[in-house]
Scaffold this active site. Structure first.
Site, PDB file in Angstrom:
ATOM      1  N   LYS A  78       2.216  -3.402   7.307  1.00 54.16           N
ATOM      2  CA  LYS A  78       2.423  -3.605   5.867  1.00 54.16           C
ATOM      3  C   LYS A  78       3.875  -3.270   5.486  1.00 54.16           C
ATOM      4  O   LYS A  78       4.495  -3.962   4.670  1.00 54.16           O
ATOM      5  CB  LYS A  78       1.458  -2.729   5.058  1.00 54.16           C
TER       6      LYS A  78
ATOM      7  N   TYR B 214      -1.589  -0.406  11.204  1.00 61.99           N
ATOM      8  CA  TYR B 214      -1.815  -1.088   9.913  1.00 61.99           C
ATOM      9  C   TYR B 214      -0.645  -0.850   8.967  1.00 61.99           C
ATOM     10  O   TYR B 214      -0.047  -1.798   8.453  1.00 61.99           O
ATOM     11  CB  TYR B 214      -3.129  -0.608   9.278  1.00 61.99           C
TER      12      TYR B 214
ATOM     13  N   THR C  89       0.825  -1.210   0.000  1.00 66.11           N
ATOM     14  CA  THR C  89       0.000   0.000   0.000  1.00 66.11           C
ATOM     15  C   THR C  89       0.861   1.263   0.000  1.00 66.11           C
ATOM     16  O   THR C  89       1.986   1.252   0.528  1.00 66.11           O
ATOM     17  CB  THR C  89      -0.896  -0.007   1.262  1.00 66.11           C
ATOM     18  N   ASP C  90       0.290   2.348  -0.512  1.00 59.25           N
ATOM     19  CA  ASP C  90       1.009   3.633  -0.459  1.00 59.25           C
ATOM     20  C   ASP C  90       1.163   4.130   0.982  1.00 59.25           C
ATOM     21  O   ASP C  90       1.987   5.009   1.247  1.00 59.25           O
ATOM     22  CB  ASP C  90       0.312   4.693  -1.333  1.00 59.25           C
ATOM     23  N   GLU C  91       0.359   3.570   1.900  1.00 56.47           N
ATOM     24  CA  GLU C  91       0.425   4.047   3.291  1.00 56.47           C
ATOM     25  C   GLU C  91       1.777   3.763   3.944  1.00 56.47           C
ATOM     26  O   GLU C  91       2.095   4.353   4.974  1.00 56.47           O
ATOM     27  CB  GLU C  91      -0.695   3.423   4.130  1.00 56.47           C
TER      28      GLU C  91
HETATM   29  P1  NAD Z   1     -10.164  -6.833   2.752  1.00 55.18           P
HETATM   30  O1  NAD Z   1     -10.089  -6.507   4.207  1.00 55.18           O
HETATM   31  O2  NAD Z   1     -11.390  -6.484   1.989  1.00 55.18           O
HETATM   32  O3  NAD Z   1      -9.913  -8.396   2.546  1.00 55.18           O
HETATM   33  C1  NAD Z   1      -8.934  -9.101   3.236  1.00 55.18           C
HETATM   34  C2  NAD Z   1      -9.162 -10.593   2.992  1.00 55.18           C
HETATM   35  O4  NAD Z   1      -8.116 -11.306   3.652  1.00 55.18           O
HETATM   36  C3  NAD Z   1     -10.493 -11.122   3.555  1.00 55.18           C
HETATM   37  O5  NAD Z   1     -11.114 -11.960   2.623  1.00 55.18           O
HETATM   38  C4  NAD Z   1     -10.072 -11.900   4.789  1.00 55.18           C
HETATM   39  O6  NAD Z   1     -10.952 -12.952   5.116  1.00 55.18           O
HETATM   40  C5  NAD Z   1      -8.698 -12.404   4.371  1.00 55.18           C
HETATM   41  N1  NAD Z   1      -7.826 -12.721   5.518  1.00 55.18           N
HETATM   42  C6  NAD Z   1      -7.579 -11.935   6.602  1.00 55.18           C
HETATM   43  N2  NAD Z   1      -6.736 -12.588   7.435  1.00 55.18           N
HETATM   44  C7  NAD Z   1      -6.434 -13.785   6.866  1.00 55.18           C
HETATM   45  C8  NAD Z   1      -5.601 -14.872   7.231  1.00 55.18           C
HETATM   46  N3  NAD Z   1      -4.909 -14.874   8.384  1.00 55.18           N
HETATM   47  N4  NAD Z   1      -5.520 -15.929   6.396  1.00 55.18           N
HETATM   48  C9  NAD Z   1      -6.210 -15.941   5.223  1.00 55.18           C
HETATM   49  N5  NAD Z   1      -7.025 -14.947   4.838  1.00 55.18           N
HETATM   50  C10 NAD Z   1      -7.136 -13.874   5.637  1.00 55.18           C
HETATM   51  O7  NAD Z   1      -8.882  -6.154   2.105  1.00 55.18           O
HETATM   52  P2  NAD Z   1      -8.719  -5.389   0.712  1.00 55.18           P
HETATM   53  O8  NAD Z   1      -9.163  -3.995   0.861  1.00 55.18           O
HETATM   54  O9  NAD Z   1      -9.258  -6.244  -0.371  1.00 55.18           O
HETATM   55  O10 NAD Z   1      -7.126  -5.355   0.608  1.00 55.18           O
HETATM   56  C11 NAD Z   1      -6.414  -6.449   0.045  1.00 55.18           C
HETATM   57  C12 NAD Z   1      -4.925  -6.166   0.108  1.00 55.18           C
HETATM   58  O11 NAD Z   1      -4.649  -4.964  -0.604  1.00 55.18           O
HETATM   59  C13 NAD Z   1      -4.404  -5.939   1.529  1.00 55.18           C
HETATM   60  O12 NAD Z   1      -3.139  -6.544   1.603  1.00 55.18           O
HETATM   61  C14 NAD Z   1      -4.307  -4.422   1.641  1.00 55.18           C
HETATM   62  O13 NAD Z   1      -3.287  -4.074   2.550  1.00 55.18           O
HETATM   63  C15 NAD Z   1      -3.950  -4.042   0.222  1.00 55.18           C
HETATM   64  N6  NAD Z   1      -4.374  -2.709  -0.226  1.00 55.18           N
HETATM   65  C16 NAD Z   1      -5.680  -2.317  -0.101  1.00 55.18           C
HETATM   66  C17 NAD Z   1      -6.074  -1.076  -0.599  1.00 55.18           C
HETATM   67  C18 NAD Z   1      -7.507  -0.601  -0.508  1.00 55.18           C
HETATM   68  O14 NAD Z   1      -7.788   0.536  -0.868  1.00 55.18           O
HETATM   69  N7  NAD Z   1      -8.452  -1.424  -0.063  1.00 55.18           N
HETATM   70  C19 NAD Z   1      -5.131  -0.242  -1.218  1.00 55.18           C
HETATM   71  C20 NAD Z   1      -3.797  -0.676  -1.304  1.00 55.18           C
HETATM   72  C21 NAD Z   1      -3.440  -1.922  -0.823  1.00 55.18           C
HETATM   73  O1  DAU Z   2      -4.058   4.131   0.685  1.00 54.36           O
HETATM   74  C1  DAU Z   2      -4.338   2.762   0.604  1.00 54.36           C
HETATM   75  C2  DAU Z   2      -5.141   2.343   1.815  1.00 54.36           C
HETATM   76  O2  DAU Z   2      -6.451   2.853   1.622  1.00 54.36           O
HETATM   77  C3  DAU Z   2      -5.179   0.835   2.028  1.00 54.36           C
HETATM   78  O3  DAU Z   2      -3.876   0.382   2.316  1.00 54.36           O
HETATM   79  C4  DAU Z   2      -6.114   0.466   3.184  1.00 54.36           C
HETATM   80  O4  DAU Z   2      -6.222  -0.943   3.285  1.00 54.36           O
HETATM   81  C5  DAU Z   2      -7.478   1.053   2.885  1.00 54.36           C
HETATM   82  O5  DAU Z   2      -8.340   0.807   3.980  1.00 54.36           O
HETATM   83  C6  DAU Z   2      -7.371   2.556   2.639  1.00 54.36           C
HETATM   84  O6  DAU Z   2      -7.003   3.253   3.862  1.00 54.36           O
HETATM   85  P1  DAU Z   2      -7.683   4.644   4.283  1.00 54.36           P
HETATM   86  O7  DAU Z   2      -7.519   4.814   5.727  1.00 54.36           O
HETATM   87  O8  DAU Z   2      -7.233   5.743   3.389  1.00 54.36           O
HETATM   88  O9  DAU Z   2      -9.227   4.299   3.876  1.00 54.36           O
HETATM   89  P2  DAU Z   2     -10.603   4.603   4.606  1.00 54.36           P
HETATM   90  O10 DAU Z   2     -11.680   4.255   3.621  1.00 54.36           O
HETATM   91  O11 DAU Z   2     -10.678   4.007   5.962  1.00 54.36           O
HETATM   92  O12 DAU Z   2     -10.569   6.186   4.779  1.00 54.36           O
HETATM   93  C7  DAU Z   2     -10.438   7.053   3.657  1.00 54.36           C
HETATM   94  C8  DAU Z   2     -10.382   8.465   4.190  1.00 54.36           C
HETATM   95  O13 DAU Z   2     -11.679   8.790   4.735  1.00 54.36           O
HETATM   96  C9  DAU Z   2      -9.401   8.661   5.319  1.00 54.36           C
HETATM   97  O14 DAU Z   2      -8.827   9.956   5.230  1.00 54.36           O
HETATM   98  C10 DAU Z   2     -10.257   8.574   6.576  1.00 54.36           C
HETATM   99  C11 DAU Z   2     -11.585   9.149   6.119  1.00 54.36           C
HETATM  100  N1  DAU Z   2     -12.770   8.597   6.811  1.00 54.36           N
HETATM  101  C12 DAU Z   2     -12.918   7.242   6.846  1.00 54.36           C
HETATM  102  C13 DAU Z   2     -13.992   6.673   7.502  1.00 54.36           C
HETATM  103  C14 DAU Z   2     -14.154   5.169   7.556  1.00 54.36           C
HETATM  104  C15 DAU Z   2     -13.696   9.450   7.390  1.00 54.36           C
HETATM  105  O15 DAU Z   2     -13.565  10.685   7.340  1.00 54.36           O
HETATM  106  N2  DAU Z   2     -14.775   8.887   8.041  1.00 54.36           N
HETATM  107  C16 DAU Z   2     -14.948   7.526   8.138  1.00 54.36           C
HETATM  108  O16 DAU Z   2     -15.932   7.083   8.777  1.00 54.36           O
END
Ligand code: NAD
Ligand code: DAU
Length: 355
Positions: A170, A166, A141-143
């Site tokens: 990562k 988190y 992730t970019d985080e």
């Molecule tokens: P998500 O939370 O929607 O899904 C995570 C999945 O992993 C779920 O299906 C869960 O059951 C499974 N899981 C959790 N723990 C496990 C374990 N111990 N063994 C096997 N399976 C397990 O996550 P997402 O948003 O789809 O993100 C997927 C990946 O992409 C993550 O690695 C996250 O860090 C990365 N990522 C997400 C975003 C985003 O915006 N959502 C952006 C950049 C990177």
């Molecule tokens: O940047 C990539 C990341 O993006 C991934 O690595 C993470 O898995 C994914 O969850 C996401 O992280 P963020 O923290 O950016 O996403 P989130 O949707 O939780 O929040 C987006 C923005 O909105 C953040 O600035 C927090 C804000 N927010 C979020 C929630 C849930 C609010 O203001 N109110 C809320 O209730």
């Protein structure tokens, strides 16, 4: 790429990737989805592929060494795409422990099994020879780069400086992947993506949460002043970028993936409200997330120039389709927000104006 292990394939991005890969790569012989089905994993996301003969679901934990090794023995994977993680920043603030075991130990368990099965002399610590064509891809992730001020962008050489439990977990996993490349010569790739949006995202994340609350005329919790900036990417574009890295990426390299689409949170929320015809009076400013990163922005130059990838969605198209998907799939949303989610919601927003 013949036998692929996808971890976390029942989550948001993982399930979109399973659909995408089975569609794009007809010559795949077997795709195993290893998922623990935590609160974030949902087999409903995979109904369209469940009868595909190439698709196998395994309910299990990436931290389970024995299981992971058995799967390598049985399916002879040549490719691992590792999505499984605890992925929500707010949860990591309240309960960091599981982020460390799943995101760090889980990644190392997969790396070790891949090394043992792919290295041509697994008992020789100096061996850097692997089966041809194998690749381990870490979805990061970019985080991990931390937060930006008003200007600048993350490149692949930006120092890692994570701020939440988190993102620290990562970042730790990325360092371990890098260590497997440097020490053992493992053919690995790391992708660092910005915020994804699209179908099947769990409604704890900003876009589906706002949509779900707005449709139910519930207050919309906006952290702080709502001026935090994220770079939004449609999940299908993330999937195409991952496939490009698997096929063309250089071993040992990191590739940033972003949508060239920076938006302030409040802008997104107002856009959603205008599309679905709900009042801005639902917007409720609440206490900020502790350690909240102010701005993320991805510099895509490396993946676009070296691998020829580019995002294909405009934000207008992607967000309209996404809103439409959630409106058409309200039954899916209601199913996933029942049970544990309600308990999580009341804990997270406790003492805020929306609890
Ligand atoms: P998500 O939370 O929607 O899904 C995570 C999945 O992993 C779920 O299906 C869960 O059951 C499974 N899981 C959790 N723990 C496990 C374990 N111990 N063994 C096997 N399976 C397990 O996550 P997402 O948003 O789809 O993100 C997927 C990946 O992409 C993550 O690695 C996250 O860090 C990365 N990522 C997400 C975003 C985003 O915006 N959502 C952006 C950049 C990177
Ligand atoms: O940047 C990539 C990341 O993006 C991934 O690595 C993470 O898995 C994914 O969850 C996401 O992280 P963020 O923290 O950016 O996403 P989130 O949707 O939780 O929040 C987006 C923005 O909105 C953040 O600035 C927090 C804000 N927010 C979020 C929630 C849930 C609010 O203001 N109110 C809320 O209730």
């Amino acid at each position: 790429m013949k036998n692929v292990l996808v971890t976390g394939g029942a989550g948001f991005i993982g399930s979109n990737f399973v659909h995408y890969l089975l569609q794009e790569k007809q010559d795949i012989e077997c795709l195993v989805n290893l998922d623990l089905l935590t609160y974030a994993g949902n087999l409903d996301n995979l109904l369209r592929v469940k009868d595909d003969k190439r698709y196998v679901f395994v309910h299990g934990d990436i931290r389970d060494k024995e299981l992971v090794n058995q799967l390598f023995d049985k399916y002879k994977f040549d490719t691992v795409v590792h999505f499984a993680a605890e992925s929500h920043v707010d949860r990591s603030i309240m309960e960091p422990d599981i982020f460390l075991t799943t995101n760090i130990v889980g990644s190392q368990t997969l790396l070790e099994a891949a090394k043992r099965h792919w290295n041509l002399e697994p008992d020789n610590k100096y061996s850097r020879s692997y089966l041809p064509g194998v690749r381990y891809l870490q979805v990061s992730t970019d985080e991990v780069y931390g937060a930006l001020g008003k200007t600048g962008m993350f490149t692949e050489t930006t120092p890692i400086s994570p701020n939440s439990p988190y993102s620290a977990s990562k970042a730790s996993a990325d360092l371990i992947v890098h260590a497997y490349y440097q020490t053992y010569g493992m053919p690995v790739s790391i992708t660092r993506c910005s915020n994804n949006y699209g179908p099947y995202q769990f409604p704890e994340k900003l876009i589906p949460l706002i949509l779900h609350n707005a449709m139910n005329n519930k207050p919309l919790p906006i952290y702080g002043d709502g001026m935090q900036i994220r770079d939004w990417l449609h999940v299908n574009d993330h999937c195409s970028a991952i496939l490009r890295v698997l096929e063309k990426g250089e071993p040992g390299e990191v590739y940033n993936i972003g949508g060239n689409n920076e938006r302030a949170n409040i802008e997104i929320v107002k856009l959603i409200l205008s599309v679905i015809g709900k009042s801005e009076s639902l917007i409720t400013y609440v206490k900020d997330r502790p350690g909240h990163d102010r701005r993320y922005a991805i510099d895509n130059t490396k993946i676009t120039t070296q691998l020829g990838w580019a995002p294909s969605y405009t934000f207008q198209q992607g967000i309209s389709e996404t809103i439409e998907w959630y409106l058409q799939n309200s039954a899916w949303v209601e199913r996933v927000v029942s049970g544990d989610y309600m308990e999580y919601y009341s804990r997270t927003y406790k003492n805020s104006a929306v609890d």
